[in-house]
Design a protein around this motif. Structure first.
Motif, short mmCIF file in Angstrom:
data_model
loop_
_atom_site.label_atom_id
_atom_site.label_comp_id
_atom_site.label_asym_id
_atom_site.label_seq_id
_atom_site.Cartn_x
_atom_site.Cartn_y
_atom_site.Cartn_z
N PRO A 98 53.28 46.88 7.92
CA PRO A 98 52.62 47.84 7.26
C PRO A 98 51.53 47.61 6.30
O PRO A 98 50.56 48.17 5.99
CB PRO A 98 53.66 48.84 6.70
CG PRO A 98 54.76 48.04 6.50
CD PRO A 98 54.51 47.09 7.79
N GLU A 99 51.54 46.25 5.76
CA GLU A 99 50.61 45.84 4.73
C GLU A 99 49.45 45.11 5.49
O GLU A 99 48.32 45.03 4.81
CB GLU A 99 51.36 44.91 4.15
CG GLU A 99 52.15 45.34 2.96
CD GLU A 99 52.99 44.22 1.94
OE1 GLU A 99 52.06 43.68 1.41
OE2 GLU A 99 53.95 43.95 1.93
N VAL A 100 49.39 45.03 6.67
CA VAL A 100 48.29 44.52 7.60
C VAL A 100 47.71 45.47 8.45
O VAL A 100 46.77 45.64 8.44
CB VAL A 100 48.78 43.25 8.24
CG1 VAL A 100 47.38 42.42 9.15
CG2 VAL A 100 49.51 41.87 7.21
N ARG A 101 48.54 46.15 9.06
CA ARG A 101 48.38 47.25 10.15
C ARG A 101 49.45 48.37 10.47
O ARG A 101 50.44 48.02 10.13
CB ARG A 101 47.88 46.62 11.49
CG ARG A 101 48.79 45.77 12.06
CD ARG A 101 48.60 45.03 13.48
NE ARG A 101 47.71 44.15 13.07
CZ ARG A 101 47.82 42.77 12.94
NH1 ARG A 101 49.24 42.33 12.85
NH2 ARG A 101 46.98 41.99 12.69
N GLU A 102 49.23 49.28 11.10
CA GLU A 102 50.01 50.24 11.57
C GLU A 102 50.98 49.59 12.55
O GLU A 102 50.89 49.88 13.66
CB GLU A 102 49.37 51.50 11.93
CG GLU A 102 48.87 52.28 10.79
CD GLU A 102 48.28 53.55 11.17
OE1 GLU A 102 49.14 54.13 12.05
OE2 GLU A 102 47.24 53.85 10.89
N GLU A 103 52.21 49.19 11.97
CA GLU A 103 53.29 48.59 12.97
C GLU A 103 54.40 48.48 12.27
O GLU A 103 54.62 48.36 10.81
CB GLU A 103 52.86 47.27 13.79
CG GLU A 103 52.89 46.10 12.65
CD GLU A 103 52.29 44.99 13.20
OE1 GLU A 103 51.73 44.87 14.31
OE2 GLU A 103 52.05 43.80 12.50
N LYS A 104 55.77 48.42 12.96
CA LYS A 104 56.98 48.18 12.34
C LYS A 104 57.29 46.92 12.82
O LYS A 104 57.49 46.54 14.06
CB LYS A 104 57.89 49.20 12.83
CG LYS A 104 59.19 49.19 12.15
CD LYS A 104 60.21 50.22 12.77
CE LYS A 104 61.64 49.88 12.15
NZ LYS A 104 62.67 50.89 12.81
N ILE A 105 58.06 46.15 11.69
CA ILE A 105 58.47 44.92 12.17
C ILE A 105 60.01 44.99 12.51
O ILE A 105 60.89 45.45 12.04
CB ILE A 105 58.64 43.63 11.05
CG1 ILE A 105 57.20 43.26 10.47
CG2 ILE A 105 59.38 42.51 11.20
CD1 ILE A 105 57.18 42.75 9.13
N LEU A 106 60.29 44.34 13.78
CA LEU A 106 61.47 44.74 14.31
C LEU A 106 62.49 43.28 14.34
O LEU A 106 63.69 43.47 13.97
CB LEU A 106 61.68 44.85 16.07
CG LEU A 106 60.82 46.12 16.23
CD1 LEU A 106 60.80 46.39 18.03
CD2 LEU A 106 61.39 47.26 15.90
N SER A 107 61.85 42.04 14.12
CA SER A 107 62.48 40.97 13.96
C SER A 107 61.42 39.71 13.92
O SER A 107 60.65 39.62 14.45
CB SER A 107 63.50 40.40 14.94
OG SER A 107 62.97 40.06 16.05
N LEU A 108 61.87 39.00 12.82
CA LEU A 108 61.11 37.87 12.60
C LEU A 108 61.86 36.74 12.68
O LEU A 108 62.87 36.34 11.54
CB LEU A 108 60.28 38.01 11.27
CG LEU A 108 59.10 39.12 10.88
CD1 LEU A 108 58.71 38.74 9.62
CD2 LEU A 108 58.08 38.90 12.14
N THR A 109 62.00 35.60 13.52
CA THR A 109 62.72 34.36 13.59
C THR A 109 61.87 33.27 13.56
O THR A 109 61.00 33.32 14.38
CB THR A 109 63.94 34.56 14.86
OG1 THR A 109 63.00 34.78 16.01
CG2 THR A 109 64.52 35.59 14.39
N SER A 110 62.38 32.10 12.96
CA SER A 110 61.62 31.08 13.08
C SER A 110 62.65 29.80 12.77
O SER A 110 63.48 29.74 12.10
CB SER A 110 60.38 30.84 12.02
OG SER A 110 59.89 29.85 11.80
N ASP A 111 62.22 28.61 13.56
CA ASP A 111 63.13 27.34 13.42
C ASP A 111 61.63 26.40 12.95
O ASP A 111 61.40 25.59 13.75
CB ASP A 111 63.51 26.83 14.72
CG ASP A 111 64.50 25.63 14.57
OD1 ASP A 111 64.68 25.21 13.40
OD2 ASP A 111 64.78 25.14 15.49
N PRO A 112 61.43 26.40 11.83
CA PRO A 112 60.38 25.82 11.45
C PRO A 112 60.34 24.13 11.31
O PRO A 112 60.61 23.42 10.36
CB PRO A 112 59.84 25.99 9.97
CG PRO A 112 61.33 26.52 9.48
CD PRO A 112 62.13 26.87 10.74
#
Length: 146
Positions: free
Chosen positions: A39-53
């Motif tokens: 929501p800080e960038v656009r109208e959307e809901k984050i469902l999951s953020l996964t990363s193996d950096p």
């Protein structure tokens, strides 16, 4: 140059924080959830953020936008802290039209300058302006939170 990825969107932004701070934001899912998605960038809901950096590691950033679940996926190709990060970028695991993102960061006397280039397939040439606008919006959000 990969001739299949001949359409390029490029944006540059100066940050008044260290190159390390700018670089680290790109590998931190909490930060990604504030400047790339949500929501800080656009109208959307984050469902999951996964990363193996790590080089060869994958990421998946799933959002709900306009009642559609969108999974942004990719693989880290190069991680050279704090100067360069490259990764593939696609929507959906089976996307045939993936692009490559190059994030180059140069330390300056007043912080750091970031140049992002999205290399896309030639048939995405029409999307270059929209991509530049979207990345600019995300870098503006990153600047505000850093």
């Amino acid at each position: 140059m990969n001739e299949k990825l001949s359409a390029h969107a490029t944006v540059t932004r100066h940050f008044s924080v260290t190159a390390e701070d700018v670089f680290d934001a790109w590998l931190n899912t909490a930060m990604i959830g504030r400047f790339m998605f949500g929501p800080e960038v656009r109208e959307e809901k984050i469902l999951s953020l996964t990363s193996d950096p790590k080089v060869g590691g994958a990421f998946s950033f799933v959002v709900l936008r306009n009642e559609e679940e969108i999974d942004h996926v990719g693989e880290y190709l190069e991680i050279n802290r704090p100067l360069r990060l490259t990764f593939t970028w696609a929507v959906g695991k089976d996307s045939k039209d993936s692009s490559e993102i190059e994030v180059d960061i140069v330390p300056t006397s007043t912080g750091a300058e970031l140049t992002l280039t999205q290399k896309m397939p030639a048939n995405w040439e029409h999307f270059v302006g929209s991509a530049e606008s979207s990345w600019t919006k995300m870098l503006d959000a990153l600047d505000k939170i850093l």
